[in-house]
Structure formats: C-alpha cells, structure tokens
Design a protein around this motif. Structure first.
Motif, PDB file in Angstrom:
ATOM      1  N   HIS A 119       0.954  -1.326  -0.081  1.00 51.17           N
ATOM      2  CA  HIS A 119       0.034   0.135   0.002  1.00 51.17           C
ATOM      3  C   HIS A 119       0.675   1.226  -0.058  1.00 51.17           C
ATOM      4  CE1 HIS A 119      -3.612  -2.216   0.558  1.00 51.17           C
ATOM      5  NE2 HIS A 119      -2.982  -2.897   1.328  1.00 51.17           N
ATOM      6  N   ARG A 120       0.481   2.450  -0.607  1.00 54.42           N
ATOM      7  CA  ARG A 120       1.251   3.547  -0.821  1.00 54.42           C
ATOM      8  C   ARG A 120       0.697   4.528   0.007  1.00 54.42           C
ATOM      9  NH1 ARG A 120       1.322   8.272  -4.448  1.00 54.42           N
ATOM     10  NH2 ARG A 120       3.483   8.879  -5.074  1.00 54.42           N
ATOM     11  N   TRP A 121       1.356   5.210   0.749  1.00 51.52           N
ATOM     12  CA  TRP A 121       1.006   6.185   1.704  1.00 51.52           C
ATOM     13  C   TRP A 121       1.568   7.507   1.383  1.00 51.52           C
ATOM     14  CZ3 TRP A 121      -1.886   5.150   6.240  1.00 51.52           C
ATOM     15  CH2 TRP A 121      -2.014   3.796   6.444  1.00 51.52           C
ATOM     16  N   PHE A 122       0.933   8.696   1.466  1.00 52.33           N
ATOM     17  CA  PHE A 122       1.387  10.094   1.407  1.00 52.33           C
ATOM     18  C   PHE A 122       1.069  10.634   2.918  1.00 52.33           C
ATOM     19  CE2 PHE A 122       1.133  14.410   0.692  1.00 52.33           C
ATOM     20  CZ  PHE A 122       1.998  14.573  -0.792  1.00 52.33           C
ATOM     21  N   LEU A 123       2.363  10.911   3.269  1.00 50.71           N
ATOM     22  CA  LEU A 123       2.060  11.620   4.623  1.00 50.71           C
ATOM     23  C   LEU A 123       2.405  13.162   4.382  1.00 50.71           C
ATOM     24  CD1 LEU A 123       4.863   9.617   6.446  1.00 50.71           C
ATOM     25  CD2 LEU A 123       2.565   9.153   6.412  1.00 50.71           C
ATOM     26  N   ASN A 124       1.613  13.965   5.141  1.00 49.59           N
ATOM     27  CA  ASN A 124       1.667  15.315   4.810  1.00 49.59           C
ATOM     28  C   ASN A 124       1.342  15.878   6.236  1.00 49.59           C
ATOM     29  OD1 ASN A 124      -1.191  17.840   4.095  1.00 49.59           O
ATOM     30  ND2 ASN A 124       1.014  18.051   3.698  1.00 49.59           N
ATOM     31  N   GLN A 125       2.219  17.187   6.584  1.00 48.20           N
ATOM     32  CA  GLN A 125       2.352  17.916   7.851  1.00 48.20           C
ATOM     33  C   GLN A 125       2.075  19.191   7.239  1.00 48.20           C
ATOM     34  OE1 GLN A 125       6.187  17.551  10.079  1.00 48.20           O
ATOM     35  NE2 GLN A 125       5.691  19.629  10.724  1.00 48.20           N
ATOM     36  N   PRO A 126       0.820  19.537   7.383  1.00 49.49           N
ATOM     37  CA  PRO A 126       0.500  21.019   6.796  1.00 49.49           C
ATOM     38  C   PRO A 126       1.584  22.129   7.293  1.00 49.49           C
ATOM     39  CG  PRO A 126      -1.577  19.771   7.441  1.00 49.49           C
ATOM     40  CD  PRO A 126      -0.383  19.042   7.967  1.00 49.49           C
ATOM     41  N   ALA A 127       1.717  23.178   6.473  1.00 53.93           N
ATOM     42  CA  ALA A 127       2.550  24.443   6.840  1.00 53.93           C
ATOM     43  C   ALA A 127       1.709  25.128   7.883  1.00 53.93           C
ATOM     44  CB  ALA A 127       2.483  25.417   5.712  1.00 53.93           C
ATOM     45  N   PRO A 128       2.853  25.508   8.958  1.00 52.01           N
ATOM     46  CA  PRO A 128       2.217  25.995  10.179  1.00 52.01           C
ATOM     47  C   PRO A 128       0.944  26.762   9.776  1.00 52.01           C
ATOM     48  CG  PRO A 128       4.516  25.978  10.132  1.00 52.01           C
ATOM     49  CD  PRO A 128       4.118  25.480   8.948  1.00 52.01           C
ATOM     50  N   GLU A 129       1.127  27.915   8.775  1.00 51.88           N
ATOM     51  CA  GLU A 129      -0.086  28.775   8.363  1.00 51.88           C
ATOM     52  C   GLU A 129      -1.288  28.109   8.416  1.00 51.88           C
ATOM     53  OE1 GLU A 129       2.416  28.493   4.984  1.00 51.88           O
ATOM     54  OE2 GLU A 129       2.926  28.968   7.004  1.00 51.88           O
ATOM     55  N   ASP A 130      -1.300  26.829   7.655  1.00 47.57           N
ATOM     56  CA  ASP A 130      -2.622  26.098   7.330  1.00 47.57           C
ATOM     57  C   ASP A 130      -3.131  25.427   8.249  1.00 47.57           C
ATOM     58  OD1 ASP A 130      -2.073  27.053   4.911  1.00 47.57           O
ATOM     59  OD2 ASP A 130      -0.963  25.147   4.148  1.00 47.57           O
TER      60      ASP A 130
END
Length: 135
Positions: A119-130
């Motif tokens: 399984h393919r996973w895309f990890l995202n840590q939103p930019a602080p302003e978002d």
C-alpha cells in the motif's frame, strides 16, 4: 454525515497489524475477527483518529492484496503532526521512502512510501499557517 473509510487487504493481517502499530503508531480500535480457517476477516486501526479497516486475502471472494509489480492504484493520504518523526519510524520498520521528507509548498512537509504489504502512503504535515485553516 458522510464518511469514507479505506478497507485494505494484506497478505498476512496479523503481521500487518503489528507493523502498523510499531511503524505508524497505529492503535487497534476494533479487535481482529478471526475466521474458522485462521484468516483475519476484519480488524480496524487508527492513527490519531484516522481510521481504516483491514483483512487477510479472500481470493475466493475477489479480495486480494496489492500486486507490487503493478504499482499502486490508490494512495492513502495521512495528515500527521511530524512527518520527519514518522518517516524515521517507517524506515526503522524496514521501508524505503519513495519521496521526502521534503517541503512542498503549499502542501507543507510531505513524504511518500510503500508499506511492506504493497500500500502506498502519502504523509502530509500541513504548513504552520495552514494548521488552523482546516487544511
């Protein structure tokens, strides 16, 4: 309320549960239902409330784990508070990253990997302003 919850199939659910708990920090939120033949028919996991369901393969029902030789038809997008820390855990769990971790404006900090079960996973840590903007 409308909700979409991924239902993953893996070749060995018991091993997969252990890997997701150790490498992604998942918790089992619904314990495994083990079928008479020993296969897991259903289990539910979550990472900080992001939930998914999972089972072993049931070829006779058309439920099969991904074929890594074909690439990924679906990517699981997981928003986390610390992409770099999670990437260290994933790599320690024996996985190579396909991408990142890296800054990718405007998305924030991102990384991509394929777990040991295809399984393919895309990890995202939103930019602080978002973070407070519902991103």
């Amino acid at each position: 309320m409308t909700e979409l919850t991924p239902y993953l199939c893996v070749s060995d659910c018991e091993i997969a549960v252990d890997w997701y708990v150790e490498s992604l920090g998942a918790v089992v939120v619904y314990p495994p239902i083990v079928m008479p033949d020993g296969r897991t028919g259903h289990v539910e996991l979550a990472v900080d409330g992001a939930r998914w369901m999972m089972s072993d393969e049931f070829v006779e029902l058309g439920v099969m784990a991904p074929d890594p030789s074909r690439g990924a038809a679906v990517t699981l997008h997981l928003t986390v508070t610390d992409v770099d820390a999670l990437c260290r855990q994933v790599v320690a769990g024996g996985v190579e990253l396909d991408r990142g971790p890296e800054d990718s404006p405007p998305a924030g900090r991102v990384a991509v990997f394929r777990d040991p079960f295809g399984h393919r996973w895309f990890l995202n840590q939103p930019a602080p302003e978002d973070v407070g903007a519902g991103a």
